[in-house]
Design an enzyme around this catalytic site. Structure first.
Site, PDB file in Angstrom:
ATOM      1  N   GLU A 113      31.335  36.524  37.843  1.00 15.84           N
ATOM      2  CA  GLU A 113      31.574  37.957  38.047  1.00 15.84           C
ATOM      3  C   GLU A 113      30.231  38.656  37.907  1.00 15.84           C
ATOM      4  O   GLU A 113      29.216  38.024  37.588  1.00 15.84           O
ATOM      5  CB  GLU A 113      32.587  38.481  37.025  1.00 15.84           C
ATOM      6  CG  GLU A 113      34.001  37.987  37.278  1.00 15.84           C
ATOM      7  CD  GLU A 113      35.008  38.512  36.279  1.00 15.84           C
ATOM      8  OE1 GLU A 113      35.457  39.649  36.433  1.00 15.84           O
ATOM      9  OE2 GLU A 113      35.331  37.789  35.329  1.00 15.84           O
ATOM     10  N   HIS A 238      35.756  50.499  36.580  1.00 14.76           N
ATOM     11  CA  HIS A 238      35.745  49.279  37.388  1.00 14.76           C
ATOM     12  C   HIS A 238      35.458  49.685  38.824  1.00 14.76           C
ATOM     13  O   HIS A 238      36.076  50.612  39.342  1.00 14.76           O
ATOM     14  CB  HIS A 238      37.084  48.547  37.295  1.00 14.76           C
ATOM     15  CG  HIS A 238      36.998  47.130  37.762  1.00 14.76           C
ATOM     16  ND1 HIS A 238      36.824  46.811  39.093  1.00 14.76           N
ATOM     17  CD2 HIS A 238      37.029  45.955  37.094  1.00 14.76           C
ATOM     18  CE1 HIS A 238      36.767  45.492  39.219  1.00 14.76           C
ATOM     19  NE2 HIS A 238      36.881  44.950  38.014  1.00 14.76           N
ATOM     20  N   ARG A 284      28.348  46.046  36.411  1.00 17.43           N
ATOM     21  CA  ARG A 284      29.418  46.926  36.874  1.00 17.43           C
ATOM     22  C   ARG A 284      29.028  48.403  36.955  1.00 17.43           C
ATOM     23  O   ARG A 284      29.466  49.126  37.840  1.00 17.43           O
ATOM     24  CB  ARG A 284      30.556  46.766  35.879  1.00 17.43           C
ATOM     25  CG  ARG A 284      31.879  46.861  36.485  1.00 17.43           C
ATOM     26  CD  ARG A 284      32.898  46.434  35.484  1.00 17.43           C
ATOM     27  NE  ARG A 284      33.361  45.098  35.751  1.00 17.43           N
ATOM     28  CZ  ARG A 284      34.307  44.492  35.063  1.00 17.43           C
ATOM     29  NH1 ARG A 284      34.845  45.111  34.029  1.00 17.43           N
ATOM     30  NH2 ARG A 284      34.705  43.298  35.370  1.00 17.43           N
ATOM     31  N   HIS A 345      38.360  51.855  33.323  1.00 20.35           N
ATOM     32  CA  HIS A 345      38.796  50.469  33.109  1.00 20.35           C
ATOM     33  C   HIS A 345      38.652  50.004  31.658  1.00 20.35           C
ATOM     34  O   HIS A 345      39.546  49.355  31.125  1.00 20.35           O
ATOM     35  CB  HIS A 345      37.963  49.572  34.021  1.00 20.35           C
ATOM     36  CG  HIS A 345      38.236  48.106  33.890  1.00 20.35           C
ATOM     37  ND1 HIS A 345      39.478  47.569  34.112  1.00 20.35           N
ATOM     38  CD2 HIS A 345      37.420  47.058  33.578  1.00 20.35           C
ATOM     39  CE1 HIS A 345      39.424  46.251  33.939  1.00 20.35           C
ATOM     40  NE2 HIS A 345      38.192  45.925  33.602  1.00 20.35           N
ATOM     41  N   ARG A 380      29.853  46.811  29.249  1.00 27.05           N
ATOM     42  CA  ARG A 380      30.369  45.470  28.945  1.00 27.05           C
ATOM     43  C   ARG A 380      30.147  44.511  30.113  1.00 27.05           C
ATOM     44  O   ARG A 380      30.415  44.842  31.271  1.00 27.05           O
ATOM     45  CB  ARG A 380      31.868  45.564  28.660  1.00 27.05           C
ATOM     46  CG  ARG A 380      32.549  44.237  28.414  1.00 27.05           C
ATOM     47  CD  ARG A 380      34.025  44.458  28.178  1.00 27.05           C
ATOM     48  NE  ARG A 380      34.645  45.044  29.336  1.00 27.05           N
ATOM     49  CZ  ARG A 380      35.249  44.351  30.296  1.00 27.05           C
ATOM     50  NH1 ARG A 380      35.332  43.035  30.225  1.00 27.05           N
ATOM     51  NH2 ARG A 380      35.797  44.958  31.324  1.00 27.05           N
TER      52      ARG A 380
HETATM   53  C1  SIN Z   1      38.164  41.830  36.674  1.00 27.83           C
HETATM   54  O1  SIN Z   1      38.926  40.909  36.904  1.00 27.83           O
HETATM   55  O2  SIN Z   1      37.406  42.326  37.501  1.00 27.83           O
HETATM   56  C2  SIN Z   1      38.169  42.422  35.308  1.00 27.83           C
HETATM   57  C3  SIN Z   1      37.476  41.537  34.387  1.00 27.83           C
HETATM   58  C4  SIN Z   1      36.943  42.322  33.237  1.00 27.83           C
HETATM   59  O3  SIN Z   1      37.043  43.545  33.229  1.00 27.83           O
HETATM   60  O4  SIN Z   1      36.357  41.709  32.359  1.00 27.83           O
END
Ligand code: SIN
Length: 532
Positions: A113, A238, A284, A345, A380
């Site tokens: 991610e 998010h 993010r 988020h 985060r």
């Molecule tokens: C996501 O699946 O994008 C969320 C994961 C997260 O917020 O840690």
């Protein structure tokens, strides 16, 4: 009615349930939860849980990625502790029955991610939280020492200072007043150890991918009780939630970008390259701000996330939940880009705790999203939150078991809840209107891009609502709607106050009045306490 318990756990996500399982062999545990037990942010978590599981990865790299994503505000000692405890904590989950997705050779399938330099995220397809919640709920339901109170909402914490009506040092937490939502009565739950595991506060904003229960209850209650709260300005948006009038900001996991999806403008142009060298896998805060900028620049309502090049079979197998949800809104992600927008988020700030999850009030612990442990800093790193929840649950369990044996001091008697001259309300509309006022003001004035002027405007509105709540709260019987309104209003105030204090831009806090990061003056946490 009065209930007593060794441990009172408020909240039923990964942190609360794993804490309960860790201590239940040593004492009685009451878990209270506002709706049904599984209505939690954990249950909605898609991406996964980050931990070093591959030969190519290392603790140092996971620490570094967390520090970079957090704009160097995370506390490195906390980051290292959590990262190094990761593999053991994940083994606990596996022992409780969690099944993570494996590859054909039997090894865990690790995904990526934003902000991660390695593949290190364990997942259960694209519904990791649901699998974790399922296993933990099964385990707590079958433990004889654990009693679960669903549809019970905490109203306020009970502290020694409150009971004795004077300052006491140390001030201890003695439990909580709790509304039995179905019966409409307030119970007194006395406990030797109280755990706030109430999750986040996305409902403070008009658009959020959080569940309805995310109203910042733990932060608001701890603040009212006198505990320090920190870093509330860092609300994570998010970057990619489904843009559709009926989708309620459904999350499109960052793992979709981790597996190659590209953010595009309406005309198909990929744009992340002009914002960060990691492009679509930048941290993010950067991606959310880039999308906000693109939407404003081109006057668009959304941008588009395109994973069509991975092919239908792969997409359906890897993202079954997202695929089906998009299809239910008429969007086939195997052949068309998904329209997406950012939404609130994750709250990186919260109740300030030590390395054991204990707040400034003795015997009051805060674990999971409700807490500010020092792990996330100003932003985060994706999938570090489930990890934080389980690691701190374990540490809080260890510390509170020591407390239980070291501190057998009898508690002062607790008065039952006093409803005063409260009567039934005939003006529920006031509560509904104020909910909307707070959430809209926060979205419009305290969002991804901020300014002093907008923050002050928001604060004025919040203060007006607070005055109405004070009248309403004392005049009428409390309901869960009113409890939550009171809490989102407190949390909104704390977010704005922390944002006004920070005279720089860092991570998730971006203000046009102080657009630069100022390491000399502001590389520190923002801390607020209630003055009595
Ligand atoms: C996501 O699946 O994008 C969320 C994961 C997260 O917020 O840690």
């Amino acid at each position: 009615m009065k209930i007593t318990s060794d441990f009172l756990v408020i909240g039923s996500g990964i942190a609360g349930l794993s804490f309960a399982l860790k201590v239940a062999d040593h004492g009685t545990v009451s878990i209270i939860t506002k709706r049904e037990i599984s209505v939690t942010a954990t249950d909605l978590a898609q991406g996964g849980i980050a931990s070093v599981f591959s030969e190519e990865d290392s603790f140092d790299e996971h620490v570094r990625d967390t520090m970079v994503a957090g704009a160097f505000l995370p506390h490195e000692d906390v980051v290292r502790m959590v990262v190094e405890a990761g593999p053991g904590a994940i083994q606990d989950l596996i022992n409780w029955g969690v099944q993570f997705t494996r590859k054909e050779d039997g090894a865990y399938d690790l995904t990526r991610e934003g902000g991660h330099s390695r593949r290190r995220i364990l997942h259960a397809h694209d519904a990791t939280g649901r699998e974790i919640e399922r296993a933990l709920v099964e385990a707590v339901r079958s433990h004889p020492n654990i009693t679960i109170y669903e549809n019970h909402a905490a109203v306020d914490l009970i502290t020694e200072a409150k009971v004795r009506k004077r300052r006491v040092q140390p001030n201890r937490c003695l439990g909580a007043y709790v509304l039995d939502v179905e019966q409409g009565v307030v119970l007194t739950i006395g406990a030797r150890i109280t755990i706030l595991a109430t999750g986040g506060a996305g409902k403070v904003y008009l658009y959020t991918c959080n569940p309805d229960v995310a109203t910042g209850d733990g932060v608001a209650m701890a603040y009212r009780a006198g505990a320090a709260v920190a870093n509330m300005e860092f609300m994570q948006f998010h970057p990619t939630t489904l843009f559709h009038p009926h989708a309620k900001s459904f999350l499109i996991s960052e793992a979709v970008r981790g597996e190659g999806a590209i953010l595009r403008r309406r005309d198909g142009t990929a744009f992340m390259e002009s914002y960060h060298q990691l492009k679509d896998l930048a941290p993010r805060d950067i991606v959310a701000r880039a999308i906000d900028n693109e939407m404003k620049k081109y006057g668009d309502d959304c941008v588009f996330l395109d994973i069509t090049h991975r092919g239908p079979d792969y997409i359906r197998e890897r993202f079954p939940n997202i695929y089906q949800t998009c299809m239910s809104f008429g969007i086939d992600m195997t052949s068309q880009p998904i329209p997406v927008v950012p939404a609130a988020h994750y709250l990186c700030g919260g109740v300030r705790v030590d390395l054991w999850g204990e707040s400034e009030i003795r015997n009051l612990f805060a674990i999971g999203e409700v807490s500010c442990t020092g792990l996330h800093g100003a932003n985060r790193l994706a999938s570090n939150s489930l990890l934080e929840g389980i690691v701190f649950a374990d540490r809080a369990a260890e510390r509170s078991l020591v407390r239980l044996s070291d501190e057998p001091i009898p508690y002062p008697p607790i008065e039952p809840w006093d409803p005063g001259s409260a009567r039934n309300s005939d003006e529920e509309v006031v509560v509904a209107h104020n909910w909307d006022e707070i959430r809209r003001s926060m979205w419009n004035y305290v969002g991804i891009v901020r300014s002093n002027k907008r923050l002050v405007r928001a604060l004025r509105r919040i203060q007006m609502v607070q005055e109405e709540i004070t009248d309403y709260y004392w005049d009428f019987y409390i309901t869960s709607d009113l409890i939550e309104l009171r809490n989102i209003t407190t949390v909104a105030e704390l977010i704005v106050r922390c944002a006004l204090k920070r005279h720089e831009s860092r991570g998730l806090h971006y203000t046009i009045d102080y657009p630069k990061t100022d390491d000399v003056r502001w590389k520190k946490d923002t801390i607020v306490r209630k003055t009595f």
